[in-house]
Design a protein around this motif. Structure first.
Motif, PDB file in Angstrom:
ATOM      1  N   PHE A   1       0.856  -1.179   0.000  1.00 24.69           N
ATOM      2  CA  PHE A   1       0.000   0.000   0.000  1.00 24.69           C
ATOM      3  C   PHE A   1       0.896   1.234   0.000  1.00 24.69           C
ATOM      4  O   PHE A   1       1.449   1.593   1.045  1.00 24.69           O
ATOM      5  CB  PHE A   1      -0.928   0.010   1.224  1.00 24.69           C
ATOM      6  CG  PHE A   1      -2.065  -0.970   1.138  1.00 24.69           C
ATOM      7  CD1 PHE A   1      -3.188  -0.681   0.374  1.00 24.69           C
ATOM      8  CD2 PHE A   1      -2.006  -2.173   1.819  1.00 24.69           C
ATOM      9  CE1 PHE A   1      -4.235  -1.584   0.288  1.00 24.69           C
ATOM     10  CE2 PHE A   1      -3.055  -3.076   1.749  1.00 24.69           C
ATOM     11  CZ  PHE A   1      -4.172  -2.786   0.969  1.00 24.69           C
ATOM     12  N   PRO A   2       1.083   1.867  -1.142  1.00 27.39           N
ATOM     13  CA  PRO A   2       1.980   3.026  -1.225  1.00 27.39           C
ATOM     14  C   PRO A   2       1.599   4.106  -0.217  1.00 27.39           C
ATOM     15  O   PRO A   2       0.440   4.525  -0.143  1.00 27.39           O
ATOM     16  CB  PRO A   2       1.786   3.515  -2.659  1.00 27.39           C
ATOM     17  CG  PRO A   2       1.306   2.319  -3.417  1.00 27.39           C
ATOM     18  CD  PRO A   2       0.462   1.552  -2.442  1.00 27.39           C
ATOM     19  N   GLY A   3       2.580   4.511   0.575  1.00 31.36           N
ATOM     20  CA  GLY A   3       2.363   5.597   1.516  1.00 31.36           C
ATOM     21  C   GLY A   3       1.858   5.177   2.879  1.00 31.36           C
ATOM     22  O   GLY A   3       1.712   6.020   3.775  1.00 31.36           O
ATOM     23  N   LEU A   4       1.576   3.898   3.095  1.00 32.36           N
ATOM     24  CA  LEU A   4       1.121   3.432   4.403  1.00 32.36           C
ATOM     25  C   LEU A   4       2.346   3.281   5.300  1.00 32.36           C
ATOM     26  O   LEU A   4       2.987   2.227   5.334  1.00 32.36           O
ATOM     27  CB  LEU A   4       0.350   2.116   4.283  1.00 32.36           C
ATOM     28  CG  LEU A   4      -0.251   1.589   5.602  1.00 32.36           C
ATOM     29  CD1 LEU A   4      -1.278   2.562   6.176  1.00 32.36           C
ATOM     30  CD2 LEU A   4      -0.866   0.206   5.403  1.00 32.36           C
TER      31      LEU A   4
ATOM     32  N   ALA B   1       1.524  12.373  11.295  1.00 31.57           N
ATOM     33  CA  ALA B   1       2.581  13.078  10.566  1.00 31.57           C
ATOM     34  C   ALA B   1       3.389  12.101   9.721  1.00 31.57           C
ATOM     35  O   ALA B   1       3.732  12.397   8.560  1.00 31.57           O
ATOM     36  CB  ALA B   1       3.483  13.823  11.544  1.00 31.57           C
ATOM     37  N   ALA B   2       3.707  10.940  10.287  1.00 32.42           N
ATOM     38  CA  ALA B   2       4.445   9.926   9.522  1.00 32.42           C
ATOM     39  C   ALA B   2       3.614   9.439   8.344  1.00 32.42           C
ATOM     40  O   ALA B   2       4.132   9.251   7.235  1.00 32.42           O
ATOM     41  CB  ALA B   2       4.827   8.761  10.430  1.00 32.42           C
ATOM     42  N   LEU B   3       2.324   9.244   8.564  1.00 33.73           N
ATOM     43  CA  LEU B   3       1.455   8.796   7.473  1.00 33.73           C
ATOM     44  C   LEU B   3       1.359   9.853   6.387  1.00 33.73           C
ATOM     45  O   LEU B   3       1.414   9.535   5.192  1.00 33.73           O
ATOM     46  CB  LEU B   3       0.063   8.476   8.024  1.00 33.73           C
ATOM     47  CG  LEU B   3      -0.980   8.016   6.997  1.00 33.73           C
ATOM     48  CD1 LEU B   3      -0.522   6.755   6.267  1.00 33.73           C
ATOM     49  CD2 LEU B   3      -2.321   7.790   7.675  1.00 33.73           C
ATOM     50  N   GLU B   4       1.251  11.115   6.773  1.00 31.36           N
ATOM     51  CA  GLU B   4       1.193  12.194   5.787  1.00 31.36           C
ATOM     52  C   GLU B   4       2.472  12.238   4.952  1.00 31.36           C
ATOM     53  O   GLU B   4       2.429  12.476   3.750  1.00 31.36           O
ATOM     54  CB  GLU B   4       0.953  13.532   6.484  1.00 31.36           C
ATOM     55  CG  GLU B   4      -0.449  13.681   7.033  1.00 31.36           C
ATOM     56  CD  GLU B   4      -0.617  14.919   7.885  1.00 31.36           C
ATOM     57  OE1 GLU B   4       0.335  15.724   7.939  1.00 31.36           O
ATOM     58  OE2 GLU B   4      -1.683  15.084   8.504  1.00 31.36           O
TER      59      GLU B   4
ATOM     60  N   LEU C   1       2.178   9.423   2.437  1.00 20.34           N
ATOM     61  CA  LEU C   1       1.231   9.739   1.352  1.00 20.34           C
ATOM     62  C   LEU C   1       1.830  10.745   0.385  1.00 20.34           C
ATOM     63  O   LEU C   1       1.653  10.636  -0.840  1.00 20.34           O
ATOM     64  CB  LEU C   1      -0.072  10.272   1.955  1.00 20.34           C
ATOM     65  CG  LEU C   1      -0.879   9.261   2.782  1.00 20.34           C
ATOM     66  CD1 LEU C   1      -2.026   9.958   3.497  1.00 20.34           C
ATOM     67  CD2 LEU C   1      -1.400   8.130   1.896  1.00 20.34           C
ATOM     68  N   ALA C   2       2.559  11.719   0.916  1.00 21.99           N
ATOM     69  CA  ALA C   2       3.210  12.714   0.051  1.00 21.99           C
ATOM     70  C   ALA C   2       4.282  12.057  -0.807  1.00 21.99           C
ATOM     71  O   ALA C   2       4.406  12.360  -2.001  1.00 21.99           O
ATOM     72  CB  ALA C   2       3.816  13.831   0.899  1.00 21.99           C
ATOM     73  N   ALA C   3       5.045  11.150  -0.214  1.00 16.63           N
ATOM     74  CA  ALA C   3       6.076  10.443  -0.982  1.00 16.63           C
ATOM     75  C   ALA C   3       5.447   9.591  -2.082  1.00 16.63           C
ATOM     76  O   ALA C   3       5.965   9.512  -3.200  1.00 16.63           O
ATOM     77  CB  ALA C   3       6.914   9.581  -0.055  1.00 16.63           C
ATOM     78  N   ALA C   4       4.309   8.954  -1.772  1.00 13.68           N
ATOM     79  CA  ALA C   4       3.628   8.127  -2.775  1.00 13.68           C
ATOM     80  C   ALA C   4       3.104   8.978  -3.922  1.00 13.68           C
ATOM     81  O   ALA C   4       3.156   8.584  -5.089  1.00 13.68           O
ATOM     82  CB  ALA C   4       2.497   7.356  -2.127  1.00 13.68           C
ATOM     83  N   ASP C   5       2.593  10.176  -3.595  1.00 14.78           N
ATOM     84  CA  ASP C   5       2.065  11.062  -4.632  1.00 14.78           C
ATOM     85  C   ASP C   5       3.151  11.578  -5.559  1.00 14.78           C
ATOM     86  O   ASP C   5       2.885  11.884  -6.723  1.00 14.78           O
ATOM     87  CB  ASP C   5       1.356  12.257  -3.986  1.00 14.78           C
ATOM     88  CG  ASP C   5       0.033  11.871  -3.354  1.00 14.78           C
ATOM     89  OD1 ASP C   5      -0.506  10.795  -3.704  1.00 14.78           O
ATOM     90  OD2 ASP C   5      -0.461  12.623  -2.508  1.00 14.78           O
ATOM     91  N   ASN C   6       4.376  11.665  -5.044  1.00 18.24           N
ATOM     92  CA  ASN C   6       5.470  12.232  -5.824  1.00 18.24           C
ATOM     93  C   ASN C   6       6.265  11.184  -6.585  1.00 18.24           C
ATOM     94  O   ASN C   6       7.253  11.510  -7.247  1.00 18.24           O
ATOM     95  CB  ASN C   6       6.423  13.005  -4.895  1.00 18.24           C
ATOM     96  CG  ASN C   6       5.776  14.258  -4.333  1.00 18.24           C
ATOM     97  OD1 ASN C   6       4.960  14.898  -5.006  1.00 18.24           O
ATOM     98  ND2 ASN C   6       6.129  14.622  -3.113  1.00 18.24           N
TER      99      ASN C   6
END
Length: 221
Positions: free
Chosen positions: A189-192, A209-212, A215-220
């Protein structure tokens, strides 16, 4: 000679579930459905397990934190679904009721389906378990059933040891995911991402904060 009055025999009632019963899944479900007062029972490797009532600090609060974390991920990822404390039909000898699951929905290419009567059928991609009084089988028989049936990631929060372990299925066996800069990161699960130390101490701001960041890394990507 007078004939005796025959009293029709009453149909046999459904036997109750008992901890340690050896049953197949069909009989397990029949007995479980007949016992409306039972809140949780599991069939693991053909054996019935009926856990003790759960405590606030050893189960209730950790369970709530895991659901909050997974729920945040679900909100950011359409096509995924989180569920808590629901029954899974894994195979004919295993019908667990894990604390939390994260799955891809069937229409999004998920590996598990949903039956006409509302049960998950097959292995969800991710399962999480709060391990307290059930440690003896959560980390052994149940883990083996998940592995054999293709649950791709299994997270266990071992409350008494203040430890979170996350395994991934690799070449048919579970391999522990090692922390990367203090964070555990899903392989499917990308970003989990999870900050286990923050989760254990109850710092949900740091968990989110770690999850955010994940998620940001997965989006990029």
């Amino acid at each position: 000679m007078s004939s005796a009055t025959l009293t029709p025999e009453k149909p046999a009632s459904t036997p109750v579930l008992e901890n340690g019963d050896r049953l197949n899944r069909e009989e397990f479900e029949r007995r479980y459905h007949a016992m409306s007062g039972v809140k949780k029972a599991e069939l693991i490797e053909g054996i019935v397990y009926m856990p003790s009532p759960v405590r606030l600090t050893q189960h209730g609060r950790p369970f709530a934190k895991i659901i909050r974390w997974l729920g945040e991920y679900e909100d950011a990822n359409p096509g995924s679904a989180v569920a808590g404390d629901c029954t899974i039909r894994l195979d004919m000898d295993n019908e667990p009721q894990p604390d939390a699951i994260l799955m891809r929905l069937p229409e999004a290419g998920g590996q598990a389906g949903v039956s006409a009567d509302g049960y998950i059928e097959g292995a969800p991609e991710f399962v999480a378990q709060i391990v307290a009084s059930t440690q003896s089988y959560d980390l052994h028989q149940k883990k083996e059933a998940y592995r054999r049936n293709g649950v791709r990631e299994y997270l266990a929060w071992i409350v008494r040891e203040e430890r979170i372990v996350w395994w991934e299925l690799h070449d048919g066996n579970y391999r522990e995911i090692q922390a990367d800069a203090g964070l555990l990161k899903s392989r499917i699960f990308p970003g989990l991402w999870l900050d286990p130390a923050a989760m254990i101490r109850g710092d949900m701001k740091a968990v989110f904060a770690a999850l955010e960041s994940g998620l940001a890394a997965a989006d990029n990507r």
